[in-house]
Design a protein around this motif. Structure first.
Motif: not given
Length: 364
Positions: A108-130
């Protein structure tokens, strides 16, 4: 074992659910599996691994897609994410209906921060990833975890517990940060949240691997569903990836629950050994597929050394002062005892008649 498995009503639920989903998709998209039978054969093993270990099916799918089918890494990532949303969900349904022990408070504690990390990764990390160097580093860091897990299990007095006490804010913060990082990994690689969560709750918190594995499977299923929905909403999933996904659905909805079932009846040490083997296989597959250059080899040496230091320090973190009042189980106890689910989805420890006197003497 197969006859016993098929007799259990809880096994039929994820299979029926998956088949109805599959039939509905076929009505819309037709039969796409005629040209994808090699991948379907690979996912027999991949889906089993996804349900039985914290490594996820991507450990098998990525080398197969990139090496055998020459699929682009981005498409391989999307396929791994999409197929886990079905297979690991089916495995999660079996885990729930069979009442396999899971640390629900941690989930239960994992759900929300995991979702936030997923969205943040899609928005900012994936586009500039080698993608190439990132995948090499991904395989190497989890190879370092496999080495650390091996040495931890070689330590006779390393404690195991059946649940994590989250009464302290420091522990909650650590879990939240781990879930966020796991979401980032899932956005970048299509998997990784399960391993990130598993590594921390096992090495740092001392949770038994027999509980940590189904806990990580359910967490990965949740993030895979959200990640797949995000991919479809942003129209980043290619038509070829969609065809591969549809073709492998009837395989993974059987293979993943089967893996979860086998994990529930194996001993703790066998679950650990299976995970270590899969992580080593993943590392070998990544090296073989990507063939690092000299400069990349130097980078991977640094990553491996850093990973070993991190995971070993994580496993040696002081726990005694924070875990007073928790029920502890040593590795020696787990080697002589099996954990079985009961109706309340908690532990009961069953010890064989031959080992009971020995354990009684040890505890006295």
């Amino acid at each position: 074992m197969m006859k016993e498995l098929l007799k259990q009503k809880y096994v039929l639920l994820p299979i029926v659910f998956g088949w109805f989903l599959y039939i509905g998709l076929l009505v819309q998209l037709g039969q796409p599996f005629s040209n994808h039978w090699p991948l379907m054969a690979v996912m027999v093993l991949g889906s089993f691994v996804a349900g039985a270990t914290a490594a996820g099916g991507g450990a098998i799918a990525f080398p197969a897609l990139t090496l055998l089918l020459t699929v682009a890494p981005a498409d391989a990532r999307d396929f791994a994410l999409c197929i886990q949303s079905v297979g690991m969900t089916a495995a999660s349904m079996l885990i729930i209906y069979r009442a396999i022990p899971v640390d629900w408070a941690t989930l239960r504690l994992l759900a929300l921060p995991g979702l936030m990390g997923l969205l943040a990764g899609n928005q900012w990390i994936v586009p500039m990833l080698d993608a190439r160097r990132a995948k090499l580093s991904f395989g190497t860091i989890w190879f370092a975890f496999a080495i650390a897990l091996y040495f931890v299990n070689a330590t006779a007095n390393y404690h195991r517990r059946e649940k994590i006490d989250l009464s302290r804010g420091k522990k909650k913060a650590f879990i939240i940060v781990t879930a966020f990082c796991g979401g980032l990994l899932t956005a970048c690689f299509g998997s990784g949240a399960d391993l990130a969560i598993f590594s921390v709750i096992v090495l740092y918190f001392g949770l038994c691997e027999k509980v940590a594995t189904p806990t990580s499977v359910i967490a990965m299923a949740f993030l895979s569903i959200l990640g797949t929905a995000t991919r479809f909403l942003t129209s980043t999933v290619t038509a070829q990836t969609m065809d591969r996904w549809i073709a492998c659905i009837p395989v993974v909805i059987i293979g993943a629950p089967l893996g979860a079932y086998v994990c529930s009846i194996l001993s703790r040490q066998k679950v650990v050994n299976l995970l270590i083997f899969i992580l080593c296989l993943q590392f070998a597959g990544v090296l073989f597929v990507l063939t690092p250059t000299f400069s990349e080899s130097i980078m991977l040496t640094f990553v491996l050394a850093s990973g070993l230091i991190f995971f070993r320090s994580l496993s040696r973190a002081p726990q005694e002062s924070e875990d007073i009042g928790e029920e502890l189980m040593t590795v020696a106890d787990h080697q002589g005892a099996e954990l079985r689910p009961n109706n309340e989805a908690q532990y009961q420890v069953e010890t064989s008649d031959q080992e009971a006197p020995l354990l009684s003497q040890r505890r006295s």
